[in-house]
Design a protein around this motif. Structure first.
Motif, PDB file in Angstrom:
ATOM      1  N   ARG A 440       0.835  -1.211   0.000  1.00 36.91           N
ATOM      2  CA  ARG A 440       0.000   0.000   0.000  1.00 36.91           C
ATOM      3  C   ARG A 440       0.874   1.267   0.000  1.00 36.91           C
ATOM      4  N   GLY A 441       1.998   1.191   0.701  1.00 33.25           N
ATOM      5  CA  GLY A 441       2.921   2.316   0.802  1.00 33.25           C
ATOM      6  C   GLY A 441       4.086   1.904   1.673  1.00 33.25           C
ATOM      7  N   ALA A 442       4.852   2.869   2.097  1.00 25.36           N
ATOM      8  CA  ALA A 442       6.000   2.569   2.966  1.00 25.36           C
ATOM      9  C   ALA A 442       6.078   3.611   4.069  1.00 25.36           C
ATOM     10  N   ALA A 443       6.695   3.213   5.183  1.00 18.39           N
ATOM     11  CA  ALA A 443       6.841   4.154   6.297  1.00 18.39           C
ATOM     12  C   ALA A 443       8.175   3.948   6.976  1.00 18.39           C
ATOM     13  N   GLY A 444       8.767   5.062   7.391  1.00 18.43           N
ATOM     14  CA  GLY A 444       9.950   5.008   8.241  1.00 18.43           C
ATOM     15  C   GLY A 444       9.479   5.159   9.671  1.00 18.43           C
ATOM     16  N   VAL A 445       9.744   4.168  10.514  1.00 15.22           N
ATOM     17  CA  VAL A 445       9.365   4.269  11.926  1.00 15.22           C
ATOM     18  C   VAL A 445      10.663   4.221  12.726  1.00 15.22           C
ATOM     19  N   VAL A 446      10.955   5.288  13.426  1.00 11.25           N
ATOM     20  CA  VAL A 446      12.290   5.452  13.993  1.00 11.25           C
ATOM     21  C   VAL A 446      12.198   6.046  15.398  1.00 11.25           C
ATOM     22  N   GLY A 447      13.336   6.328  15.968  1.00 14.82           N
ATOM     23  CA  GLY A 447      13.384   7.161  17.169  1.00 14.82           C
ATOM     24  C   GLY A 447      13.499   6.417  18.479  1.00 14.82           C
ATOM     25  N   CYS A 448      13.437   7.214  19.516  1.00 16.93           N
ATOM     26  CA  CYS A 448      13.877   6.873  20.862  1.00 16.93           C
ATOM     27  C   CYS A 448      12.831   6.094  21.670  1.00 16.93           C
ATOM     28  N   ASN A 449      13.162   5.930  22.963  1.00 18.71           N
ATOM     29  CA  ASN A 449      12.172   5.569  24.002  1.00 18.71           C
ATOM     30  C   ASN A 449      11.973   6.798  24.874  1.00 18.71           C
ATOM     31  N   ASN A 450      10.826   6.825  25.541  1.00 14.04           N
ATOM     32  CA  ASN A 450      10.541   7.943  26.439  1.00 14.04           C
ATOM     33  C   ASN A 450       9.760   7.391  27.625  1.00 14.04           C
ATOM     34  N   PRO A 451      10.291   7.544  28.850  1.00 15.08           N
ATOM     35  CA  PRO A 451       9.605   6.935  29.991  1.00 15.08           C
ATOM     36  C   PRO A 451       8.254   7.574  30.304  1.00 15.08           C
ATOM     37  N   ARG A 452       7.874   8.599  29.538  1.00 18.73           N
ATOM     38  CA  ARG A 452       6.547   9.202  29.725  1.00 18.73           C
ATOM     39  C   ARG A 452       5.461   8.362  29.063  1.00 18.73           C
ATOM     40  N   THR A 453       5.879   7.305  28.372  1.00 18.23           N
ATOM     41  CA  THR A 453       4.898   6.418  27.745  1.00 18.23           C
ATOM     42  C   THR A 453       5.311   4.974  28.040  1.00 18.23           C
ATOM     43  N   THR A 454       4.431   4.022  27.756  1.00 23.35           N
ATOM     44  CA  THR A 454       4.780   2.621  28.008  1.00 23.35           C
ATOM     45  C   THR A 454       5.903   2.196  27.062  1.00 23.35           C
ATOM     46  N   HIS A 455       7.022   1.840  27.657  1.00 21.56           N
ATOM     47  CA  HIS A 455       8.220   1.514  26.890  1.00 21.56           C
ATOM     48  C   HIS A 455       7.939   0.497  25.776  1.00 21.56           C
ATOM     49  N   VAL A 471       1.720  -1.925   4.659  1.00 23.01           N
ATOM     50  CA  VAL A 471       2.705  -0.847   4.531  1.00 23.01           C
ATOM     51  C   VAL A 471       4.074  -1.409   4.923  1.00 23.01           C
ATOM     52  N   LEU A 472       5.012  -1.359   4.006  1.00 19.34           N
ATOM     53  CA  LEU A 472       6.376  -1.823   4.291  1.00 19.34           C
ATOM     54  C   LEU A 472       7.034  -0.839   5.251  1.00 19.34           C
ATOM     55  N   VAL A 473       7.672  -1.382   6.285  1.00 18.60           N
ATOM     56  CA  VAL A 473       8.282  -0.504   7.295  1.00 18.60           C
ATOM     57  C   VAL A 473       9.805  -0.586   7.218  1.00 18.60           C
ATOM     58  N   VAL A 474      10.430   0.577   7.222  1.00 14.12           N
ATOM     59  CA  VAL A 474      11.882   0.619   7.416  1.00 14.12           C
ATOM     60  C   VAL A 474      12.122   1.267   8.774  1.00 14.12           C
ATOM     61  N   THR A 475      13.137   0.793   9.478  1.00 14.96           N
ATOM     62  CA  THR A 475      13.309   1.240  10.857  1.00 14.96           C
ATOM     63  C   THR A 475      14.780   1.486  11.183  1.00 14.96           C
ATOM     64  N   THR A 476      14.991   2.390  12.121  1.00 20.36           N
ATOM     65  CA  THR A 476      16.351   2.657  12.625  1.00 20.36           C
ATOM     66  C   THR A 476      16.262   2.900  14.135  1.00 20.36           C
ATOM     67  N   GLY A 477      17.408   3.136  14.741  1.00 19.28           N
ATOM     68  CA  GLY A 477      17.481   3.601  16.129  1.00 19.28           C
ATOM     69  C   GLY A 477      16.803   2.668  17.113  1.00 19.28           C
ATOM     70  N   CYS A 478      16.172   3.267  18.111  1.00 24.55           N
ATOM     71  CA  CYS A 478      15.591   2.459  19.185  1.00 24.55           C
ATOM     72  C   CYS A 478      14.292   1.774  18.762  1.00 24.55           C
ATOM     73  N   ASN A 479      13.631   2.276  17.720  1.00 19.49           N
ATOM     74  CA  ASN A 479      12.482   1.530  17.196  1.00 19.49           C
ATOM     75  C   ASN A 479      12.960   0.205  16.616  1.00 19.49           C
ATOM     76  N   ALA A 480      14.085   0.232  15.913  1.00 15.93           N
ATOM     77  CA  ALA A 480      14.608  -1.001  15.322  1.00 15.93           C
ATOM     78  C   ALA A 480      14.878  -2.038  16.417  1.00 15.93           C
ATOM     79  N   ILE A 481      15.388  -1.556  17.544  1.00 20.82           N
ATOM     80  CA  ILE A 481      15.709  -2.494  18.644  1.00 20.82           C
ATOM     81  C   ILE A 481      14.408  -3.024  19.264  1.00 20.82           C
ATOM     82  N   ALA A 482      13.406  -2.148  19.389  1.00 19.71           N
ATOM     83  CA  ALA A 482      12.106  -2.611  19.902  1.00 19.71           C
ATOM     84  C   ALA A 482      11.545  -3.704  18.988  1.00 19.71           C
ATOM     85  N   CYS A 483      11.639  -3.494  17.676  1.00 17.43           N
ATOM     86  CA  CYS A 483      11.135  -4.499  16.724  1.00 17.43           C
ATOM     87  C   CYS A 483      11.936  -5.792  16.835  1.00 17.43           C
ATOM     88  N   ALA A 484      13.249  -5.655  17.008  1.00 18.90           N
ATOM     89  CA  ALA A 484      14.096  -6.851  17.113  1.00 18.90           C
ATOM     90  C   ALA A 484      13.677  -7.693  18.313  1.00 18.90           C
TER      91      ALA A 484
END
Ligand code: MSK
Length: 660
Positions: A440-455, A471-484
């Motif tokens: 359908r499309g693609a999305a970059g999902v990236v970025g940090c963690n923040n203890p103000r939300t559920t980790h 939607v195909l997802v490409v990921t970097t940073g701490c989102n990539a680690i969450a996905c891993a």
């Protein structure tokens, strides 16, 4: 609700990672303060939080709240909120770009023979980069080319006039948009300095004008400092290709010397990986009673050495203090960015040595072994020996038995190769799949963690919803680690995928979520979308593409800069959590509706994750419609599910965290 139930519910709402929950229980039982507990104890200042506090001079700070609508100098809320956002962008761009400068200096030292432990590992990439930077390469040795590439790269930081050379890597139409708006970045340092100058008291006092420059500053990061950083890292350490590894606390070993590498730059960490294989070092570890040396990583240094060396991931940003709590970490080696000062206090309760290594980042109470490129291997070995010497000092060890598999290393070069093979490297198959509506499309999902939300929860919600909707997802940073950690980076995990996306992923043999690297590697995503836009069939510009950006748990100034350079490049982006510009409706309008008119993309801060995903899917469909593509139908490729072998692995059936 009983007190016990309430405590349990509260604990559950802090993270969805079972290993993190286990370690938080331990922290609580031992009375050890972590970012999670400090976030509970420290409420954010409601005025600064929405960008309405001006502390750029000493007449204030002026807190624009209630009846106070202007500062002592007369600055309005719009001006103050815009200035604060611009300054966040400058700080984020400075961090990334200084990292890029460091890589260029390492390349120069290596090519001139002053850093003998580094070489040009990827000559092909060196020559491609030389071409981008107008450096002649034919008939010249790789060292000669590398010297000039490094010098031209360094000159990009101090450039005063003209345009950054990498701007030409964007689609022609995008370049024209930037030129028309006067926001083509000139020099990387120049744009950062100018943001600080403009936002000094009594200077630029028009919100829209301030924010136009903020975009220029962010572009200097994305198409300048960060992109150079990625390219030069690839030249020195190799361009990543798919690599299998594992993630989470189970990557620690009870019977080996555990060295956790945390931070951002690959310069030292790559050498530590090499040194850990040195037979003498391994023997030394054995002489102290350990079976060997085990490396595992946190944050983006981890992503760097995962992508190139297959070193496992321990966790993302919020796991750092909890790693020390295991009692199994003999040394945590840190360089720059995203490193908690709180680590030292946690480590006082265990044997762990926190070792700072960058001349730019010391922490009071930590051991400092300063890294210098000219003695890189010697220092890497010294650090490992310090960890080995510390191994016999371990007390009781507690390692959560939680681990999952992953495949990482999808550089844009590899994506192009995997789509067409070495003879027909191309983005054509990807564009075709999008045009047909299989994707359908693609999305970059990236970025940090923040203890103000559920980790990790918003991260995984966004990713799972997107792939479910093809939607195909490409990921970097701490989102990539969450996905891993959730097993989303394996080709076999297709249960969350829509049928069309599943079929494409299984045909090519890729996961539905592609790990593209560290924070600076978001520029790999810029390259992919630029190449997709110029490939044909999906318009002429990045803003024509059915794509979206997300940073669901952002917290750092770098994330603000990344989000902004994505928007300025034409990608509408949703930042999660609360908004740093909520103090001014006018600023909210400028960066959303206003920028949609100017650069074809909006910058949203949306705390409601479900709403953000819904809006992004509508946005993707609107882009498809504008391109007159086939209407996306989730049922069209539904039959593909019946015969696909990947179905044997279903996290729901086997437990996402059960693989060892
Ligand atoms: S490490 S900047 S917490 S992604 Fe790059 Fe993670 Fe954000 Fe740091």
């Amino acid at each position: 609700m009983s007190e016990e139930k309430e405590t349990k519910a509260k604990k559950k709402s802090t993270s969805i990672d079972p290993a993190v929950l286990e370690m938080m229980e331990k922290a609580e039982a031992e009375g050890i303060s972590t970012a999670f507990s400090r976030a509970d104890e420290t409420k954010p200042c409601p005025i600064g939080h929405e960008g309405s506090c001006c502390k750029h001079c000493h007449m204030g700070p002026c807190r624009l709240t209630g009846k106070t609508t202007v500062g002592i100098c007369g600055a309005t809320k719009e001006t103050v909120v815009a200035r604060n956002l611009a300054r966040m962008t400058a700080a984020g761009a400075a961090a990334h770009s200084d990292h890029g400068r460091g890589m260029a200096m390492t390349l120069l030292a290596a090519a001139e023979g002053e850093a003998p432990d580094y070489q040009v590992k990827d000559e092909k990439k060196l020559r491609v980069v030389a071409h981008y930077l107008d450096v002649p390469e034919q008939g010249r040795s790789k060292e000669e080319v590398a010297v000039d590439v490094a010098k031209v790269a360094l000159a990009e930081f101090g450039r005063q006039e003209g345009e950054l050379l990498y701007v030409r890597r964007a689609p022609a139409k995008r370049q024209e948009i930037w030129r028309k708006l006067g926001i083509v970045p000139r020099g990387i340092d120049r744009e950062i300095v100018e943001t600080l100058h403009r936002t000094h008291v009594g200077n630029d006092q028009d919100a829209e004008h301030i924010l136009d420059h903020a975009m220029r500053n962010a572009l200097a990061d994305g198409w300048g400092g960060s992109m150079l950083s990625t390219d030069i890292s690839d030249i020195i350490f190799g361009t990543p290709g798919p690599v299998a590894a594992s993630a989470n606390f189970g990557t620690l070993r009870e019977d080996e010397v555990n060295v956790v590498i945390h931070g951002h730059e690959p310069t030292l960490s790559e050498l530590i990986v090499a040194a850990a294989d040195d037979p003498e070092i391994v023997e030394y570890a054995k002489s102290k009673g350990a079976k060997g040396i085990n490396l595992t990583g946190i944050c983006c240094t981890a992503n760097e050495i995962l992508m190139r060396q297959g070193v496992p991931l321990l966790g993302n940003f919020l796991s750092q203090e909890l790693a020390v709590l295991t009692g199994a970490v003999d040394a945590m080696v840190v360089d720059i960015q995203c490193i908690f000062q709180g680590l030292v206090e946690v480590a006082e309760n265990y044997h762990t040595k926190i070792i700072t290594t960058s001349a730019k980042a010391k922490i009071t109470g930590a051991m400092h072994i300063e890294f210098h490129e000219d003695r890189a291997m010697e220092i890497a070995k010294q650090i490992l020996c310090t960890a080995i010497d510390n191994y016999p000092n371990r007390g009781k060890v507690y390692i959560p038995d939680v681990q999952d598999r992953l495949v990482a290393g999808f550089s844009h070069e590899y994506i192009s190769y995997m789509l067409g093979g070495s003879l027909r490297e191309s983005f054509r198959p990807l564009n075709d799949a999008i045009m047909m509506g299989r994707i359908r499309g693609a999305a970059g999902v990236v970025g940090c963690n923040n203890p103000r939300t559920t980790h990790d929860d918003p991260h995984l919600y966004v990713v799972k919803e997107l792939i479910k909707n093809d939607v195909l997802v490409v990921t970097t940073g701490c989102n990539a680690i969450a996905c891993a950690k959730q097993g989303l980076l394996t080709p076999e995990v297709m249960d969350h995928c829509g049928a069309g996306l599943r079929e494409i992923c299984q045909t090519i043999g890729i996961p539905p979520v592609l790990h593209m690297g560290s924070c600076v590697d978001n520029t790999r995503i810029l390259t992919v979308i630029s190449q997709s836009a110029t490939e044909g069939g999906l318009g002429e510009d990045i803003s024509d593409l059915p794509v979206a950006g997300f940073a669901p748990e952002w917290m750092s100034e770098k994330a603000i800069s990344i989000g902004m350079y994505f928007v300025a490049s034409g990608v509408t982006t949703w930042m999660g959590g609360t908004s740093p510009v909520a103090g001014s409706e006018e600023v909210v309008r400028i960066i959303s509706e206003g920028w949609k008119q100017k650069v074809g993309a909006a910058y949203y801060f949306e705390p409601d994750t479900e709403k953000a995903v819904k809006e992004a899917l509508e946005h993707i469909d609107a882009k498809r419609k504008a391109l007159k593509l086939e209407e996306y139908s989730p049922k069209k490729y539904a039959q593909s599910k019946t015969y696909l072998p990947g179905d044997y692995f279903a996290p729901e059936k086997h437990g996402a965290y059960s693989l060892k």
